[in-house]
Design a protein around this motif. Structure first.
Motif, PDB file in Angstrom:
ATOM      1  N   THR A 135       0.703  -1.223  -0.069  1.00 43.02           N
ATOM      2  CA  THR A 135       0.105  -0.196  -0.043  1.00 43.02           C
ATOM      3  C   THR A 135       1.066   1.238  -0.006  1.00 43.02           C
ATOM      4  N   ILE A 136       0.559   2.073  -1.021  1.00 41.92           N
ATOM      5  CA  ILE A 136       1.218   3.783  -0.771  1.00 41.92           C
ATOM      6  C   ILE A 136      -0.083   4.563  -0.622  1.00 41.92           C
ATOM      7  N   ARG A 137       0.737   5.227   0.511  1.00 42.38           N
ATOM      8  CA  ARG A 137      -0.604   6.279   0.892  1.00 42.38           C
ATOM      9  C   ARG A 137       0.059   7.725   1.002  1.00 42.38           C
ATOM     10  N   ALA A 138      -0.517   8.577   0.391  1.00 46.15           N
ATOM     11  CA  ALA A 138       0.028  10.112   0.228  1.00 46.15           C
ATOM     12  C   ALA A 138      -1.093  10.983   1.070  1.00 46.15           C
ATOM     13  N   ARG A 139      -0.385  11.782   1.994  1.00 46.76           N
ATOM     14  CA  ARG A 139      -1.226  12.884   2.520  1.00 46.76           C
ATOM     15  C   ARG A 139      -0.636  14.055   2.903  1.00 46.76           C
ATOM     16  N   GLN A 140      -1.314  15.248   2.809  1.00 45.59           N
ATOM     17  CA  GLN A 140      -0.524  16.421   3.310  1.00 45.59           C
ATOM     18  C   GLN A 140      -0.617  16.496   4.775  1.00 45.59           C
ATOM     19  N   ASP A 141       0.398  17.065   5.422  1.00 50.05           N
ATOM     20  CA  ASP A 141       0.431  17.398   6.950  1.00 50.05           C
ATOM     21  C   ASP A 141       1.012  18.898   7.042  1.00 50.05           C
ATOM     22  N   GLY A 142       0.176  20.048   7.017  1.00 49.66           N
ATOM     23  CA  GLY A 142       0.743  21.198   7.250  1.00 49.66           C
ATOM     24  C   GLY A 142       1.460  21.415   5.855  1.00 49.66           C
ATOM     25  N   ASN A 143       2.629  21.789   6.060  1.00 46.55           N
ATOM     26  CA  ASN A 143       3.673  22.319   4.911  1.00 46.55           C
ATOM     27  C   ASN A 143       4.576  20.990   4.248  1.00 46.55           C
ATOM     28  N   SER A 144       3.884  19.729   5.131  1.00 47.39           N
ATOM     29  CA  SER A 144       4.760  18.601   4.706  1.00 47.39           C
ATOM     30  C   SER A 144       3.940  17.504   3.906  1.00 47.39           C
ATOM     31  N   LEU A 145       4.647  16.756   3.042  1.00 46.30           N
ATOM     32  CA  LEU A 145       4.182  15.516   2.202  1.00 46.30           C
ATOM     33  C   LEU A 145       4.342  14.369   3.154  1.00 46.30           C
ATOM     34  N   VAL A 146       3.648  13.664   3.239  1.00 55.73           N
ATOM     35  CA  VAL A 146       3.850  12.367   3.891  1.00 55.73           C
ATOM     36  C   VAL A 146       3.352  10.924   3.181  1.00 55.73           C
ATOM     37  N   LEU A 147       4.325  10.173   2.772  1.00 61.06           N
ATOM     38  CA  LEU A 147       4.173   9.118   1.840  1.00 61.06           C
ATOM     39  C   LEU A 147       4.511   7.778   2.968  1.00 61.06           C
ATOM     40  N   GLU A 148       3.445   6.875   2.719  1.00 51.85           N
ATOM     41  CA  GLU A 148       3.772   5.864   3.409  1.00 51.85           C
ATOM     42  C   GLU A 148       3.823   4.709   2.531  1.00 51.85           C
ATOM     43  N   VAL A 149       4.833   3.671   2.447  1.00 55.94           N
ATOM     44  CA  VAL A 149       4.917   2.585   1.697  1.00 55.94           C
ATOM     45  C   VAL A 149       4.944   1.274   2.929  1.00 55.94           C
ATOM     46  N   SER A 150       3.884   0.502   2.748  1.00 59.19           N
ATOM     47  CA  SER A 150       3.805  -0.464   3.807  1.00 59.19           C
ATOM     48  C   SER A 150       3.550  -1.686   2.911  1.00 59.19           C
ATOM     49  N   ASP A 151       3.631  -2.933   3.607  1.00 58.44           N
ATOM     50  CA  ASP A 151       3.381  -4.337   2.986  1.00 58.44           C
ATOM     51  C   ASP A 151       2.667  -5.032   4.226  1.00 58.44           C
ATOM     52  N   ASP A 152       2.120  -6.030   4.031  1.00 64.28           N
ATOM     53  CA  ASP A 152       1.153  -6.990   4.850  1.00 64.28           C
ATOM     54  C   ASP A 152       2.219  -8.384   4.979  1.00 64.28           C
ATOM     55  N   GLY A 153       3.462  -8.374   4.859  1.00 57.54           N
ATOM     56  CA  GLY A 153       4.129  -9.366   4.739  1.00 57.54           C
ATOM     57  C   GLY A 153       4.747  -9.860   6.247  1.00 57.54           C
ATOM     58  N   ARG A 154       5.933 -10.518   6.238  1.00 57.41           N
ATOM     59  CA  ARG A 154       6.523 -11.221   7.288  1.00 57.41           C
ATOM     60  C   ARG A 154       6.713 -10.332   8.505  1.00 57.41           C
ATOM     61  N   GLY A 155       7.271  -9.026   8.113  1.00 54.40           N
ATOM     62  CA  GLY A 155       7.901  -7.956   8.927  1.00 54.40           C
ATOM     63  C   GLY A 155       9.326  -8.134   9.011  1.00 54.40           C
ATOM     64  N   ILE A 156       9.958  -7.337  10.014  1.00 54.28           N
ATOM     65  CA  ILE A 156      11.339  -7.385  10.282  1.00 54.28           C
ATOM     66  C   ILE A 156      11.743  -8.260  11.728  1.00 54.28           C
ATOM     67  N   ASP A 157      12.424  -9.202  11.550  1.00 55.11           N
ATOM     68  CA  ASP A 157      13.120  -9.910  12.676  1.00 55.11           C
ATOM     69  C   ASP A 157      14.099  -9.188  13.387  1.00 55.11           C
TER      70      ASP A 157
END
Length: 280
Positions: A135-157
């Motif tokens: 999933t790629i999410r984009a949103r504006q937070d004040g004067n900032s751009l916030v981009l999130e790149v997430s997966d629903d995988g195994r995570g980090i050990d």
């Protein structure tokens, strides 16, 4: 009777007072006019900045379309079953920022496919859908751009990663033993640190994640990573909306003026150098 003659000194003082009163009135008028001009100039500059920003802005749709093409190519190359979900395609930000984000987003997708997404049989054993989701999410937070790149995988050990850092000399044995999850995830963003020991053509040895951090830092932003074992991993990129115009806090040190982007300013205070010197 002859009219009284005022002393010369008194006459001179009255004339000076009258002249000063006239100058004070003129100064007051000039100051008011100057303040009006300054306010008009401020409004004009604001309009120019907004106009320039509008010209340079574009939506996140093109960046996400490029990400979709990249993921399709990764699916063909690896056979991994994964789909892309996008949120906030209408979020607008500077076209120059978008151009610099193509490589970081590509690397994060490659990283998710190489490290995060499990094979279908492993996902089935954990009760997950056979098709993984990035999933790629984009949103504006004040004067900032916030981009999130997430997966629903195994995570980090993080435990295994901490041991690897100690074994390879990246950390001391004591630091590897005492490090918490946040420490390990922060180390992941350092150049040369990899999520796993073996390298491959897809994700390399952690250099890609380091380059993501460096690219975002050059744009005046920052990268954070969070992960839940068995649930997935999220990379959060926070950047200024515009690369051409940015709000900044100015300050002076020894006569030299410096600027810090406003997105990095948490709080301000005034320090009296004489008091500080006395305390030292």
């Amino acid at each position: 009777n002859e009219p009284a003659v005022r002393p010369p000194a008194r006459t001179t003082l009255v004339d000076v007072e009258a002249a000063l009163a006239g100058q004070a009135a003129l100064f007051s008028q000039t100051t008011a006019a100057l303040l009006d001009e300054i306010e008009a100039l401020r409004r004009t500059i604001g309009e120019l900045q907004r106009g320039l920003t509008r010209i340079r802005m574009e939506s996140a749709r093109s960046l996400m379309a490029h990400a979709a093409r990249t993921l399709r190519a990764l699916r063909r190359a690896t056979g991994v079953i994964v789909e892309l979900r996008t949120v906030g395609e209408d979020t607008e930000f500077d076209r120059a920022v978008a151009e610099h984000l193509v490589d970081p987003i590509t690397q994060l997708l490659r990283n998710a496919v190489a490290h995060g997404v499990e094979p279908p049989e492993e996902r089935a054993a954990q009760g997950k859908p056979p098709v993984a989701t990035i999933t790629i999410r984009a949103r504006q937070d004040g004067n900032s751009l916030v981009l999130e790149v997430s997966d629903d995988g195994r995570g980090i050990d993080t435990a295994a990663h901490s041991q690897r850092l100690g074994a390879t000399g990246g950390w001391s044995t004591a630091r590897a033993r005492l490090a918490n999850q946040a420490d390990v995830l922060a180390a992941l963003l350092d150049t040369g640190i990899s999520i796993r020991g073996e390298a491959d053509e897809l994700a390399g040895r952690g250099v890609g994640i380091g380059l993501v951090r460096q690219t975002v830092a050059k744009l005046g932003g920052e990268v954070k990573v969070s992960s839940i074992p068995g649930k997935g991993t999220t990379f959060t990129l926070r950047l200024p909306l515009s690369a051409a115009l940015a709000q900044a806090m100015l300050f002076k040190v020894d006569g030299q003026v410096y600027a810090i982007p406003s997105v990095h300013v948490v709080d301000t205070t005034q320090v009296d150098p004489h008091v500080t010197t006395a305390m030292v």
